[in-house]
Design an enzyme around this catalytic site. Structure first.
Site, mmCIF file in Angstrom:
data_model
loop_
_atom_site.group_PDB
_atom_site.id
_atom_site.type_symbol
_atom_site.label_atom_id
_atom_site.label_comp_id
_atom_site.label_asym_id
_atom_site.label_seq_id
_atom_site.Cartn_x
_atom_site.Cartn_y
_atom_site.Cartn_z
ATOM 1 N N GLU A 139 -6.138 -10.821 -1.077
ATOM 2 C CA GLU A 139 -6.994 -10.579 0.089
ATOM 3 C C GLU A 139 -8.461 -10.492 -0.339
ATOM 4 O O GLU A 139 -9.201 -9.596 0.087
ATOM 5 C CB GLU A 139 -6.579 -9.277 0.787
ATOM 6 N N GLU A 182 0.810 -1.238 0.000
ATOM 7 C CA GLU A 182 0.000 0.000 0.000
ATOM 8 C C GLU A 182 0.835 1.276 0.000
ATOM 9 O O GLU A 182 0.531 2.212 0.736
ATOM 10 C CB GLU A 182 -0.940 0.009 1.218
HETATM 11 O O1 G3I Z 1 -3.837 -5.794 18.856
HETATM 12 C C1 G3I Z 1 -5.014 -5.217 19.419
HETATM 13 C C2 G3I Z 1 -5.386 -5.950 20.662
HETATM 14 O O2 G3I Z 1 -4.385 -5.788 21.613
HETATM 15 C C3 G3I Z 1 -6.733 -5.392 21.172
HETATM 16 O O3 G3I Z 1 -7.153 -6.172 22.229
HETATM 17 C C4 G3I Z 1 -7.802 -5.471 20.066
HETATM 18 C C5 G3I Z 1 -9.109 -4.841 20.508
HETATM 19 O O4 G3I Z 1 -9.863 -4.446 19.387
HETATM 20 O O5 G3I Z 1 -7.325 -4.755 18.965
HETATM 21 C C6 G3I Z 1 -6.156 -5.347 18.418
HETATM 22 O O6 G3I Z 1 -5.745 -4.723 17.260
HETATM 23 C C7 G3I Z 1 -6.573 -4.905 16.119
HETATM 24 C C8 G3I Z 1 -5.864 -5.809 15.127
HETATM 25 O O7 G3I Z 1 -6.603 -5.886 13.932
HETATM 26 C C9 G3I Z 1 -5.650 -7.227 15.660
HETATM 27 O O8 G3I Z 1 -6.866 -7.838 15.894
HETATM 28 C C10 G3I Z 1 -6.824 -3.539 15.530
HETATM 29 O O9 G3I Z 1 -7.645 -2.783 16.412
HETATM 30 C C11 G3I Z 1 -7.489 -3.666 14.183
HETATM 31 O O10 G3I Z 1 -7.519 -2.379 13.557
HETATM 32 C C12 G3I Z 1 -6.698 -4.614 13.301
HETATM 33 O O11 G3I Z 1 -7.351 -4.703 12.061
HETATM 34 C C13 G3I Z 1 -6.614 -5.306 11.019
HETATM 35 C C14 G3I Z 1 -6.317 -4.307 9.919
HETATM 36 O O12 G3I Z 1 -5.651 -4.958 8.861
HETATM 37 C C15 G3I Z 1 -5.428 -3.164 10.410
HETATM 38 O O13 G3I Z 1 -5.032 -2.352 9.341
HETATM 39 C C16 G3I Z 1 -7.474 -6.442 10.467
HETATM 40 O O14 G3I Z 1 -7.612 -7.456 11.451
HETATM 41 C C17 G3I Z 1 -6.825 -7.018 9.206
HETATM 42 O O15 G3I Z 1 -7.739 -7.884 8.575
HETATM 43 C C18 G3I Z 1 -6.492 -5.904 8.240
HETATM 44 O O16 G3I Z 1 -5.831 -6.447 7.124
HETATM 45 C C19 G3I Z 1 -5.507 -5.544 6.079
HETATM 46 C C20 G3I Z 1 -4.248 -6.038 5.402
HETATM 47 O O17 G3I Z 1 -3.219 -6.207 6.339
HETATM 48 C C21 G3I Z 1 -3.793 -5.095 4.299
HETATM 49 N N1 G3I Z 1 -4.861 -4.857 3.350
HETATM 50 C C22 G3I Z 1 -6.130 -4.417 3.949
HETATM 51 C C23 G3I Z 1 -6.600 -5.421 4.993
HETATM 52 C C24 G3I Z 1 -7.955 -5.049 5.531
HETATM 53 O O18 G3I Z 1 -7.926 -3.811 6.190
#
Ligand code: G3I
Length: 348
Positions: free
Chosen positions: A271, A149
């Site tokens: 993805e 990205e």
């Molecule tokens: O790590 C914390 C954890 O400590 C806390 O308890 C929890 C509570 O909500 O949050 C956790 O972090 C989250 C993380 O996922 C792990 O679960 C974040 O808030 C959340 O924003 C994060 O989202 C991820 C996202 O990337 C972040 O950019 C999604 O799971 C994941 O599917 C998504 O994947 C991305 C690809 O890497 C790149 N392309 C887009 C795709 C979708 O957004």
């Protein structure tokens, strides 16, 4: 009833079919059973990202220490079951701790120099590949998203150097701020080429490539890297909707896929999820779109292209980053195959 030999077998002669595991889903035996039956590629949803692997406490000088602790159960699962892994991701503006970029390695210090970040990047990439090969010697690491990205959504920026705005947070890129442009991308590919194991293809991965200005920019960037022998493939994330036409419609999608394949490099759909947009589209519309995407990949290969994987971003509709109410995946919340699954078992 799903077939005994699942999706991966159906597409075996053409490309791998992948899914996602995270620290939560890897502990669910129904989900891991489904993965073993249906898929021959796995991507860690968050567990191999810089935020999950860079360890401040053990980093010394500009040597960035790494930990695979978060990813360990997934890596072990893949190794034990002979399922290949797509690594995601090394260089990203998001989910990378700010301390990595600062002079004094504190979360709010001033950005370090390019020379400093060059050293840290080299140590991170080297340490990651070493930790993977020493900890999981039987793991088949077949692809890695080296850079993710980097290209802007703004047509005014893709008309110039194409990069995101420099900065940190809100979509801005500390990489661009420190390197003063796109130099970090080529550097990351050089380093990945130096340290990645044999058989691991190196990818540039991005979203919204069906947007013409972004598609053209990514095409130029990746073509240059491919011609230099640094890049092996382009990843199309493909977080799309079940709408047949329009921005993420089949025509725009196929145009991007064909354009990238014309470089001669591999292309992977990395993805894929197809949102029903909270009931706006039904399961049949979703099935048609899934089938169109897989058919486009098959057709690209029939025309001499090299689509080497199509990976779904999630395991079932309860475990998806865009919310279960969008029901974007192939299996429902009870792991039952949906219409989209059966459509894919028929696509040729
Ligand atoms: O790590 C914390 C954890 O400590 C806390 O308890 C929890 C509570 O909500 O949050 C956790 O972090 C989250 C993380 O996922 C792990 O679960 C974040 O808030 C959340 O924003 C994060 O989202 C991820 C996202 O990337 C972040 O950019 C999604 O799971 C994941 O599917 C998504 O994947 C991305 C690809 O890497 C790149 N392309 C887009 C795709 C979708 O957004």
């Amino acid at each position: 009833m799903e077939e005994k030999n699942g999706l991966w077998k159906h597409y075996e002669q053409n490309f791998r079919v992948g899914a996602v595991l995270n620290g939560f889903t890897v502990r669910d035996p129904e989900i891991t059973g489904l993965i073993c039956r249906e898929f021959n590629s796995v991507t860690c949803e968050n567990e191999l990202k810089p935020e999950a692997t860079m360890v401040r406490e053990r980093s010394e000088g500009n040597n960035i220490a790494v930990s695979l602790e978060a990813a360990a159960p997934i890596l072990k699962f893949c190794e034990d079951n002979g399922i290949a892994l797509r690594g995601h991701t090394l260089v990203w503006h998001s989910q990378t701790p700010r301390w990595f970029f600062t002079e004094d390695m504190t979360p709010d210090g001033a950005f370090a120099s390019r020379e400093t970040i060059d050293c840290r990047l080299e140590s991170y990439i080297k340490n990651m590949f070493e930790a993977l090969s020493s900890g999981y010697p039987e793991l088949k690491l077949y692809a890695y998203d080296v850079a993710n990205e980097c290209v802007s959504d703004d047509p005014a920026r893709t008309a110039a150097d194409g990069m995101r705005e420099p900065g940190f947070g809100e979509g801005k890129s500390p990489w661009v701020a420190i390197y003063g442009g796109d130099g970090f991308i080529e550097r990351a590919f050089e380093l990945a080429r130096k340290y990645a194991p044999e058989g691991c293809s190196l990818f540039y991965n991005d979203y919204n490539e069906y947007w013409d200005h972004k598609r053209e920019f990514i095409y130029g960037l990746c073509r240059r890297l491919y011609e230099k022998g640094l890049l092996d493939g382009i990843g199309m994330q493909s977080h799309i909707s079940a709408e047949p036409d329009g921005f993420t419609g089949v025509a725009a999608y196929t145009a991007a896929l064909e354009k990238f394949a014309s470089i001669g490099c591999e292309v992977q759909i990395t993805e894929l999820d197809i949102s029903c947009e909270r009931g706006k589209y039904d399961a049949e519309a979703q099935a048609a779109k899934y089938r169109a995407v897989f058919s486009a990949a098959l057709e690209t290969n029939r025309n001499g292209g090299r689509v080497s994987a199509v990976c779904i971003w999630g395991s079932n509709d309860s475990n998806t980053w865009i919310g279960s109410d969008n029901a974007p995946l192939l299996f429902d919340s009870d792991n039952k195959p949906k219409a989209a699954y059966f459509a894919l078992m028929q696509a040729e």
